[in-house]
Design an enzyme around this catalytic site. Structure first.
Site, PDB file in Angstrom:
ATOM      1  N   GLU A   1       0.793  -1.271   0.083  1.00 46.67           N
ATOM      2  CA  GLU A   1       0.003   0.057   0.085  1.00 46.67           C
ATOM      3  C   GLU A   1       0.905   1.336  -0.050  1.00 46.67           C
ATOM      4  OE1 GLU A   1      -4.137  -1.700   2.367  1.00 46.67           O
ATOM      5  OE2 GLU A   1      -2.129  -0.827   3.541  1.00 46.67           O
TER       6      GLU A   1
ATOM      7  N   GLU B   1      -2.875 -10.180   3.840  1.00 41.15           N
ATOM      8  CA  GLU B   1      -3.799  -9.803   5.033  1.00 41.15           C
ATOM      9  C   GLU B   1      -4.989 -11.114   5.284  1.00 41.15           C
ATOM     10  OE1 GLU B   1      -2.469  -5.556   4.227  1.00 41.15           O
ATOM     11  OE2 GLU B   1      -3.208  -7.623   3.085  1.00 41.15           O
TER      12      GLU B   1
END
Length: 256
Positions: free
Chosen positions: A110, A130
């Site tokens: 990110e 994740e």
């Protein structure tokens, strides 16, 4: 500033280095706070024209947020409202280059996607892992991936959590270039130097214009582009550019 984040400015180029290589440059709240402060300095400094973000060592750009710190938040709501380092990078008004060395995982991916230009070492690896731990990314993972590599490729990464290598990342459009490990920072600095030599206000408005092109309806984006062009055209740097062209010399831009 954090002991695990280095920040320096030279020749109009700011370099932010995540410096926790023994932990794959995983981000702590202290590092996130320091990164926010570094970006704030970049935004307000006329001496900074372009920013490079990288990680210390060859193993990792960043493995994202340090999972061992996540239980420190008292409630999920506190976690949701934490100071986010990706938000800070997206708010940077100057062009930002990610020099991705090694793993860019979770929040590290990110972080790279929050930058405007991404180049990668041949040993770089990218993942949104994740889902393997029971949650999803929250720093712009889905929107970043879908804009960069398309819905199907984004779905493959988001739903499996598996890594892709630098070659595939380049083929999908996640990164612009792949370099040898030893060439990564020199190449990032070369690109940064090219941007720093351009008219700074024009570079900043080009960044605004590019984002508008993604977010606005087609005709509105063109209208906005023309407004930005008019703003640039009225600057002293634009006058200097026209004068330099007429006089057949290199322009000297002053962010005015």
């Amino acid at each position: 500033m954090s002991a695990n984040l280095r920040f320096d400015i030279a020749a109009h180029i700011a370099t932010i280095t995540l410096d926790r290589p023994e932990k794959l440059n995983a981000m702590t709240p202290d590092m996130a706070e320091a990164l926010v402060a570094a970006v704030s300095t970049c935004n307000t400094s006329n001496d900074v024209r372009v920013v490079i973000v990288t990680g210390a060592g060859e193993k990792a750009f960043s493995a994202g947020s340090d999972i061992s710190t996540l239980d420190a938040y008292e409630t999920p709501w506190d976690f949701r409202n934490r100071q986010d380092y990706c938000d800070a990078l997206r708010a940077c008004r100057k062009p930002v280059i990610a020099a991705v060395n090694g793993y860019a995982l979770g929040g590290g991916l990110e972080t790279a996607m929050a930058c405007d230009i991404r180049i990668a070492s041949a040993n770089a690896r990218f993942a949104a892992p994740e889902i393997k731990l029971g949650w999803i990314g929250g720093g712009g993972m889905a929107v970043g991936l879908s804009h960069s590599i398309g819905m199907s490729n984004a779905a493959l990464m988001l739903y499996t959590g598996e890594m892709i290598d630098a070659e595939r990342a380049a083929a999908w459009g996640l990164v612009s270039e792949v370099t040898a490990p030893e060439s990564l920072l020199p190449r990032a600095r070369e690109i940064a130097g090219q941007i720093a030599a351009r008219a700074p206000i024009a570079a900043e408005t080009a960044k605004l214009n590019l984002r508008a092109a993604h977010q606005m309806p087609y005709e509105k984006a063109i209208e906005y582009e023309r407004d930005l062009q008019a703003i640039c055209f009225g600057t002293a740097d634009a006058a200097e550019g026209r004068a330099a062209f007429a006089e057949r010399r290199a322009p000297v831009f002053r962010r005015r």
